[in-house]
Design a protein around this motif. Structure first.
Motif, PDB file in Angstrom:
ATOM      1  N   THR A 486      -1.617   4.799  -1.943  1.00 43.72           N
ATOM      2  CA  THR A 486      -2.769   4.497  -2.790  1.00 43.72           C
ATOM      3  C   THR A 486      -2.355   4.178  -4.223  1.00 43.72           C
ATOM      4  O   THR A 486      -2.972   3.312  -4.862  1.00 43.72           O
ATOM      5  N   LEU A 487      -1.310   4.818  -4.722  1.00 38.82           N
ATOM      6  CA  LEU A 487      -0.836   4.448  -6.064  1.00 38.82           C
ATOM      7  C   LEU A 487      -0.245   3.041  -6.063  1.00 38.82           C
ATOM      8  O   LEU A 487      -0.400   2.294  -7.044  1.00 38.82           O
ATOM      9  N   ARG A 488       0.419   2.694  -4.977  1.00 36.51           N
ATOM     10  CA  ARG A 488       0.926   1.320  -4.875  1.00 36.51           C
ATOM     11  C   ARG A 488      -0.237   0.318  -4.873  1.00 36.51           C
ATOM     12  O   ARG A 488      -0.189  -0.717  -5.540  1.00 36.51           O
ATOM     13  N   TYR A 489      -1.297   0.635  -4.139  1.00 37.22           N
ATOM     14  CA  TYR A 489      -2.474  -0.227  -4.093  1.00 37.22           C
ATOM     15  C   TYR A 489      -3.111  -0.342  -5.470  1.00 37.22           C
ATOM     16  O   TYR A 489      -3.435  -1.447  -5.938  1.00 37.22           O
ATOM     17  N   MET A 490      -3.283   0.786  -6.139  1.00 35.17           N
ATOM     18  CA  MET A 490      -3.963   0.763  -7.434  1.00 35.17           C
ATOM     19  C   MET A 490      -3.165   0.025  -8.495  1.00 35.17           C
ATOM     20  O   MET A 490      -3.737  -0.500  -9.457  1.00 35.17           O
ATOM     21  N   SER A 491      -1.850  -0.029  -8.347  1.00 37.86           N
ATOM     22  CA  SER A 491      -1.023  -0.708  -9.347  1.00 37.86           C
ATOM     23  C   SER A 491      -1.136  -2.227  -9.253  1.00 37.86           C
ATOM     24  O   SER A 491      -0.723  -2.939 -10.178  1.00 37.86           O
ATOM     25  N   LYS A 492      -1.701  -2.728  -8.144  1.00 41.64           N
ATOM     26  CA  LYS A 492      -1.841  -4.180  -7.975  1.00 41.64           C
ATOM     27  C   LYS A 492      -3.005  -4.706  -8.815  1.00 41.64           C
ATOM     28  O   LYS A 492      -4.035  -4.049  -8.962  1.00 41.64           O
ATOM     29  N   ASP A 493      -2.843  -5.933  -9.318  1.00 38.23           N
ATOM     30  CA  ASP A 493      -3.977  -6.606  -9.928  1.00 38.23           C
ATOM     31  C   ASP A 493      -5.063  -6.757  -8.866  1.00 38.23           C
ATOM     32  O   ASP A 493      -4.768  -7.061  -7.710  1.00 38.23           O
ATOM     33  N   PRO A 494      -6.324  -6.499  -9.213  1.00 40.61           N
ATOM     34  CA  PRO A 494      -7.388  -6.553  -8.202  1.00 40.61           C
ATOM     35  C   PRO A 494      -7.419  -7.846  -7.389  1.00 40.61           C
ATOM     36  O   PRO A 494      -7.841  -7.827  -6.229  1.00 40.61           O
ATOM     37  N   ILE A 495      -6.956  -8.933  -7.959  1.00 39.37           N
ATOM     38  CA  ILE A 495      -6.997 -10.199  -7.219  1.00 39.37           C
ATOM     39  C   ILE A 495      -6.060 -10.173  -6.017  1.00 39.37           C
ATOM     40  O   ILE A 495      -6.250 -10.897  -5.043  1.00 39.37           O
ATOM     41  N   TYR A 496      -5.040  -9.296  -6.071  1.00 36.26           N
ATOM     42  CA  TYR A 496      -4.073  -9.216  -4.972  1.00 36.26           C
ATOM     43  C   TYR A 496      -4.348  -8.054  -4.022  1.00 36.26           C
ATOM     44  O   TYR A 496      -3.682  -7.927  -2.987  1.00 36.26           O
ATOM     45  N   ARG A 497      -5.303  -7.210  -4.344  1.00 32.05           N
ATOM     46  CA  ARG A 497      -5.539  -6.028  -3.518  1.00 32.05           C
ATOM     47  C   ARG A 497      -5.989  -6.371  -2.109  1.00 32.05           C
ATOM     48  O   ARG A 497      -5.737  -5.618  -1.169  1.00 32.05           O
ATOM     49  N   GLN A 498      -6.649  -7.506  -1.955  1.00 32.03           N
ATOM     50  CA  GLN A 498      -7.103  -7.909  -0.617  1.00 32.03           C
ATOM     51  C   GLN A 498      -5.936  -8.052   0.353  1.00 32.03           C
ATOM     52  O   GLN A 498      -6.108  -7.906   1.565  1.00 32.03           O
ATOM     53  N   HIS A 499      -4.745  -8.295  -0.188  1.00 31.51           N
ATOM     54  CA  HIS A 499      -3.566  -8.441   0.670  1.00 31.51           C
ATOM     55  C   HIS A 499      -2.874  -7.104   0.950  1.00 31.51           C
ATOM     56  O   HIS A 499      -1.881  -7.060   1.678  1.00 31.51           O
ATOM     57  N   HIS A 500      -3.387  -6.040   0.374  1.00 36.09           N
ATOM     58  CA  HIS A 500      -2.790  -4.710   0.545  1.00 36.09           C
ATOM     59  C   HIS A 500      -3.845  -3.704   1.005  1.00 36.09           C
ATOM     60  O   HIS A 500      -3.738  -2.509   0.747  1.00 36.09           O
ATOM     61  N   HIS A 501      -4.850  -4.206   1.701  1.00 33.65           N
ATOM     62  CA  HIS A 501      -5.964  -3.391   2.163  1.00 33.65           C
ATOM     63  C   HIS A 501      -5.488  -2.193   2.987  1.00 33.65           C
ATOM     64  O   HIS A 501      -6.039  -1.104   2.901  1.00 33.65           O
ATOM     65  N   GLY A 502      -4.440  -2.384   3.754  1.00 35.41           N
ATOM     66  CA  GLY A 502      -3.926  -1.333   4.627  1.00 35.41           C
ATOM     67  C   GLY A 502      -3.365  -0.136   3.884  1.00 35.41           C
ATOM     68  O   GLY A 502      -3.253   0.952   4.461  1.00 35.41           O
ATOM     69  N   ASP A 503      -3.004  -0.328   2.613  1.00 37.49           N
ATOM     70  CA  ASP A 503      -2.506   0.821   1.842  1.00 37.49           C
ATOM     71  C   ASP A 503      -3.581   1.894   1.695  1.00 37.49           C
ATOM     72  O   ASP A 503      -3.266   3.079   1.557  1.00 37.49           O
ATOM     73  N   VAL A 504      -4.836   1.476   1.724  1.00 41.47           N
ATOM     74  CA  VAL A 504      -5.939   2.422   1.611  1.00 41.47           C
ATOM     75  C   VAL A 504      -6.357   2.952   2.976  1.00 41.47           C
ATOM     76  O   VAL A 504      -6.625   4.141   3.140  1.00 41.47           O
ATOM     77  N   THR A 505      -6.393   2.086   3.970  1.00 41.97           N
ATOM     78  CA  THR A 505      -6.910   2.492   5.277  1.00 41.97           C
ATOM     79  C   THR A 505      -5.877   3.220   6.134  1.00 41.97           C
ATOM     80  O   THR A 505      -6.236   3.997   7.019  1.00 41.97           O
ATOM     81  N   PHE A 506      -4.581   2.988   5.888  1.00 43.98           N
ATOM     82  CA  PHE A 506      -3.555   3.542   6.759  1.00 43.98           C
ATOM     83  C   PHE A 506      -3.604   5.064   6.814  1.00 43.98           C
ATOM     84  O   PHE A 506      -3.378   5.674   7.867  1.00 43.98           O
ATOM     85  N   GLY A 507      -3.897   5.692   5.690  1.00 46.79           N
ATOM     86  CA  GLY A 507      -3.897   7.145   5.649  1.00 46.79           C
ATOM     87  C   GLY A 507      -4.859   7.784   6.627  1.00 46.79           C
ATOM     88  O   GLY A 507      -4.640   8.912   7.089  1.00 46.79           O
ATOM     89  N   MET A 508      -5.931   7.062   6.988  1.00 45.53           N
ATOM     90  CA  MET A 508      -6.899   7.636   7.915  1.00 45.53           C
ATOM     91  C   MET A 508      -6.392   7.636   9.351  1.00 45.53           C
ATOM     92  O   MET A 508      -6.981   8.307  10.206  1.00 45.53           O
ATOM     93  N   LEU A 509      -5.304   6.944   9.638  1.00 47.31           N
ATOM     94  CA  LEU A 509      -4.747   6.960  10.984  1.00 47.31           C
ATOM     95  C   LEU A 509      -4.110   8.306  11.315  1.00 47.31           C
ATOM     96  O   LEU A 509      -3.978   8.671  12.483  1.00 47.31           O
ATOM     97  N   TYR A 510      -3.703   9.049  10.266  1.00 47.89           N
ATOM     98  CA  TYR A 510      -3.050  10.345  10.507  1.00 47.89           C
ATOM     99  C   TYR A 510      -3.687  11.471   9.695  1.00 47.89           C
ATOM    100  O   TYR A 510      -3.146  12.573   9.614  1.00 47.89           O
ATOM    101  N   ALA A 511      -4.861  11.210   9.124  1.00 54.00           N
ATOM    102  CA  ALA A 511      -5.473  12.149   8.178  1.00 54.00           C
ATOM    103  C   ALA A 511      -5.762  13.513   8.783  1.00 54.00           C
ATOM    104  O   ALA A 511      -5.873  14.508   8.046  1.00 54.00           O
ATOM    105  N   PHE A 512      -5.869  13.599  10.114  1.00 54.70           N
ATOM    106  CA  PHE A 512      -6.250  14.869  10.727  1.00 54.70           C
ATOM    107  C   PHE A 512      -5.124  15.449  11.573  1.00 54.70           C
ATOM    108  O   PHE A 512      -5.337  16.387  12.333  1.00 54.70           O
TER     109      PHE A 512
END
Length: 720
Positions: A486-512
Motif C-alpha cells: 500500500t505504501l508503494r501504491y500511495m507513492s505513485k502519482d494518481p494518474i499511474y495508480r490504475q496500473h497498480h490496482h493490485g497493490d491494494v486488492t492483493f492483501g485481501m487474498l490472505y487477510a484472514f
C-alpha cells in the motif's frame, strides 16, 4: 590445633577456588570447631559469638588469611577486623550463611524450567537468619571462579568469591549489601587467569551508559501497578497502537534538549495517547542497552528498564499511568540477538555460553550481533522467563517480538555456504521454533489477558495460530506485505495508480490467514525512507489529501492498527532518535487537520463494532467495488457480529471528484455519512454527501448514488 596454608588456602589466596565455602567460614578440624576468614589486607581478626564468647584468629598468610579454634561450633557469630592501626570494625562473615538456592531451584534451573528464575539469579535483597543483605546468583558453568564485586566490597574480587552448585549456578549471600549499590560479577574463565567484569544478566537496573555496572533493586519497593483494562487484546476488540520511542517523543527544550524522565512522561504521554483515542501504546525496546542509535534493539540488560529515563520504580509509575487511562502497554521485545559488548553476555564465562560458538549460527551479518543458542535449556529458560517477568513484574499487556524471521531461518540474510542446515538438512531453525512455541504457550497460559505480536516478514504459515495445531502461537502477526504494497501504491502519482490496482486488492487474498496488525512503524520512517507524509505525491494540498485518504483506507481495512509517533500529525522529516518530534508543525492548519483526523478515526474505529469486531474472519468483509482500476476507487462493507452492524467504506485515490458514483449496499433507506476525510475540519475541500444519502431500490438491489470527494475516503452506516 595447628593450621597451615593448605592447597585449598592457597587457592583462596590465588583466587581460583570454585567452592570457598568448603574452606572459609565455620568448620570442624579433628572435632575442634574452627573459623577461617579471608580479609585481604587485614592485620587482626577476632570472632565474637552471640553468647559473648570471643576468640582471636591466627594470621596464616600476609595476604589476609586467618584461622583458628573457636569456643562454639555454631554459625551465630560476627567478625571483628582491624586494618592498619585503626579500630576494630564489626562485620558479618558471608561464609557462615547457608545456601541461597534450594534443591528444587537447582533441579528446575538445571532442566531449564524455572520460569521464576529471575527471583533466584541476579541480586535479591533479603533477610537471612535475621541479617539483612543481598543474595547473588549467576549462571557460569565453565568459569573457574566467580566473585561478586561492588560498592560493598571496594570492587575487590578477592573478597567475595561465590560457590558453584548444580550445573554451574554460583551463589552467595552478602550481609550488609543493599538496594541502590552497584555491582558486577568478576569471572575467571577456563582458558585464562585474567578476570572479566560482567554485568548481571538478570539485573533489574543498570547505570546510565556509558557506565555498565548493574544496580541492586528491591522489587518489594516498586509501586503497585493497576492492571491493564480487561479484554483489550481480544480478537474482537478495537486495537489501535501508538508506537513510541521514549527518548524522542518529546524532549525538554529548557534542559539542553534532554530526555523526559519516566515521571515526566507519565504526566504527559498517557494523557496524549488517551486524547488521541489510541487503545494501546507500544514502546520501542526499553531493556537496558549501551548504544542510543540502536533504539534499544541491541539490549544488554534484558531484565532492566533502561535507566536513561529514571529508575525501575519510575518505569512502574509510567505503566501505571497508562493503565489508569485505560491504555494497554505493549513492549517491543528482542529475544533474537544481542550485542557483543565486553560487559554483556558475549563469552560470558569465557566460552560461548549464551551464543552459538560457530559464527555461521551465532552471529547476525546484518547487525553484527550475536544469536542466542536457543537449544541450550538454560538460555531458553533465560529468554522465556524474561517474557514472563515483564508481564508479572510490570503488568505489561503484550510483547511485540522483534525480527522473528531472523529467528526462524538458519539462512536468514546469509550467503550460500554461509549457514548450517538443521538435522534434516533444512533451513528452518528448529530450536528457535520450539522456543517461540514455548514462549507463546507460557505467556497465554499464565497471562490469558496478555497478547503477543510477531514482526514476521515472510510467508511462514500459522504464525498466529496455536502451537498445538502446528502454529507458532502468537496472538497477532504484523502484516508487512500490506504495508509494503500500500505504501508503494500511495507513492505513485494518481494518474499511474490504475496500473497498480493490485497493490491494494492483493492483501485481501490472505487477510484472514493470520490475525493481522497493519503496521506503519518506525521502520518506515528511517534509513532514507523519509516520513509517511513524504511518500505522498502531488502538490502540498494533494499530499495532505493523499495521507488523509490513506489513513481512512487503513482504518476501514480488516486488521488491527499501528502508527509510529509523528505520523498522527504528518511529520515531514525523517524520524531521528536524537530529536523531539516536530510539535511546532501543529501550528499549521494542515498538520492540525491530520491530527484531528487521526483522533476522529480512532474514536470512530472504537465505537463502530463493524470496523473491528470481525477483523480476522472473512465474514467481516465484503468487496463492493474492487475492479474500477480506471477511477482508482475502492469500496467495501465491514460487518460486526450482529447482522445490523454494517458500515460502508469508499475511497477515491484520484484528485478527480466522483459525483453520482453508484454502488450496491445491503439495505435500502437512509445511510449516514459518519466520516469524510475531505471535511474542512481536516483541511479538505468539504465535498461530500451532506451527512446523509438515501439508498434506492433497483432491480439489482438497494443502490447509493454517492459523491466521492477527491483523494478522500468516506464511511457510511445505515439508519436502522
Amino acid at each position: 590445633m595447628t593450621e597451615v596454608v593448605t592447597p585449598e588456602g592457597q587457592a583462596i589466596i590465588g583466587g581460583y577456588h570454585a567452592d570457598p565455602f568448603r574452606y572459609l567460614g565455620p568448620h570442624t578440624d579433628h572435632g575442634v570447631p574452627i573459623v577461617r576468614v579471608y580479609l585481604p589486607g587485614a592485620r587482626q581478626v577476632r570472632v565474637r559469638f552471640s553468647e559473648g564468647q570471643e576468640a582471636d584468629l591466627r594470621r596464616l598468610h600476609d595476604a589476609g588469611l586467618f584461622a583458628g579454634p573457636v569456643p562454639s561450633s555454631g554459625r551465630d557469630y560476627r567478625l571483628l577486623a582491624r586494618w592498619g592501626q585503626g579500630e576494630f570494625v564489626e562485620l558479618e562473615d558471608p561464609y557462615r550463611f547457608p545456601p541461597v538456592f534450594s534443591d528444587l531451584d537447582l533441579h528446575l534451573m538445571g532442566e531449564g524450567t524455572h520460569l521464576n528464575i529471575y527471583d533466584k539469579l541476579g541480586a535479591h535483597p533479603m533477610v537471612m537468619e535475621g541479617v539483612a543483605g543481598v543474595a547473588f546468583g549467576v549462571f557460569a558453568p565453565n568459569a573457574r571462579r566467580v566473585s561478586v564485586v561492588g560498592d560493598f566490597n571496594f570492587w575487590d574480587g578477592r573478597r567475595h568469591p561465590m560457590r558453584v552448585r548444580g550445573n554451574g549456578f554460583w551463589e552467595i549471600f552478602l550481609p550488609g549489601a543493599k538496594a541502590g549499590e552497584k555491582y558486577k560479577f568478576e569471572i575467571v574463565g577456563p582458558h585464562s587467569s585474567a578476570p572479566m567484569l560482567k554485568s548481571d544478566p538478570y539485573a533489574f537496573s543498570a547505570e546510565v551508559r556509558p557506565l555498565t555496572a548493574s544496580v541492586i533493586v528491591d522489587p518489594a519497593t516498586l509501586p503497585p501497578i493497576t492492571p491493564g483494562p480487561g479484554g483489550i487484546n481480544r480478537l474482537d476488540a478495537p486495537i489501535s497502537i501508538y508506537e513510541v520511542h521514549l527518548g524522542s517523543w518529546r524532549r525538554n527544550p529548557y534542559m539542553n534538549n534532554s530526555w523526559l524522565t519516566y515521571r515526566e512522561l507519565a504526566e504527559q504521554l498517557p494523557a496524549y495517547v488517551a486524547d488521541m483515542g489510541f487503545t494501546h501504546v507500544e514502546l520501542l525496546p526499553i531493556a537496558e542497552h549501551p548504544f542510543d542509535a540502536s533504539w534499544g534493539y541491541q539490549p544488554t540488560g534484558l531484565y532492566a528498564p533502561t535507566s536513561r529515563f529514571g529508575s525501575a520504580h519510575d518505569f512502574a509509575l509510567l505503566v501505571d499511568a497508562f493503565h489508569q487511562r485505560g491504555i494497554g502497554v505493549i513492549l517491543d521485545w528482542v529475544p533474537g540477538h544481542f550485542p557483543d559488548d565486553a560487559h554483556g553476555l558475549a563469552q560470558f564465562d569465557g566460552t560461548a555460553l549464551y551464543e552459538h560458538a560457530n559464527a555461521m549460527q551465532g552471529r547476525h551479518l546484518d547487525w553484527n550481533t550475536l544469536i542466542y543458542n536457543f537449544g541450550r535449556r538454560e538460555v531458553a529458560n533465560f529468554i522465556v522467563a524474561n517474557a514472563l517477568f515483564w508481564l508479572e513484574r510490570y503488568k505489561i499487556d503484550g510483547l511485540r517480538v522483534d525480527a522473528v524471521a531472523s529467528m526462524l531461518y538458519l539462512d536468514y540474510s546469509r550467503p550460500e555456504g554461509g549457514w548450517i542446515p538443521n538435522k534434516y538438512g533444512g533451513r528452518e531453525n528448529l530450536e528457535a521454533i520450539d522456543l517461540l512455541r514455548r514462549f507463546n504457550t507460557e505467556v497465554f497460559g499464565r497471562f490469558p489477558n496478555a497478547t503477543t505480536m510477531a514482526e514476521e516478514s515472510t510467508a511462514w504459515p500459522l504464525v498466529s495460530r496455536p502451537a498445538d495445531v502446528g502454529g507458532l502461537g502468537f496472538g497477532y502477526k504484523w502484516n508487512m506485505g500490506w504495508m509494503h504494497d500500500t505504501l508503494r501504491y500511495m507513492s505513485k502519482d494518481p494518474i499511474y495508480r490504475q496500473h497498480h490496482h493490485g497493490d491494494v486488492t492483493f492483501g485481501m487474498l490472505y487477510a484472514f490467514f493470520e490475525n493481522f496488525v497493519l503496521p506503519l512503524s518506525h521502520d518506515e520512517v528511517v534509513h532514507g525512507k523519509g516520513s509517511i507524509f513524504g511518500r505522498m505525491p502531488g502538490d502540498r494540498w494533494q499530499r495532505f489529501a493523499n495521507l488523509r485518504a490513506y489513513y481512512t483506507f487503513m482504518f476501514g481495512h480488516p486488521g488491527k492498527k499501528l502508527l509510529f509517533m509523528g505520523g498522527e500529525f504528518a511529520m515531514e522529516r525523517e524520524w531521528s532518535h536524537d530529536h523531539s518530534l516536530d510539535w511546532h508543525l501543529l501550528e499549521q492548519k494542515e498538520h492540525a487537520g491530520i491530527q484531528s483526523l487521526m483522533r476522529d478515526l480512532n474514536r470512530l474505529y472504537r465505537s463502530v463494532p463493524a470496523l473491528h469486531q470481525i477483523d480476522s474472519e472473512p465474514g467481516g468483509f465484503e468487496w463492493v467495488v474492487v475492479d474500477d482500476a480506471a477511477a482508482s476507487v475502492f469500496a467495501w462493507l465491514r460487518r460486526g457480529r450482529d447482522p445490523e452492524q454494517v458500515c460502508l467504506v469508499a475511497v477515491n485515490f484520484t484528485p478527480t471528484p466522483r459525483e453520482s458514483y453508484r454502488m450496491r449496499v445491503p439495505f435500502s433507506g437512509g445511510w449516514r455519512e459518519i466520516f469524510n476525510s475531505d471535511a474542512d475540519l481536516y483541511g479538505g475541500s468539504n465535498m461530500g454527501n451532506g451527512g446523509r444519502i438515501e439508498a434506492v431500490n433497483t432491480e439489482h438491489g438497494p443502490m447509493l448514488d454517492l459523491v466521492l470527494p477527491p483523494l478522500a475516503g468516506i464511511i457510511l452506516v445505515p439508519e436502522r
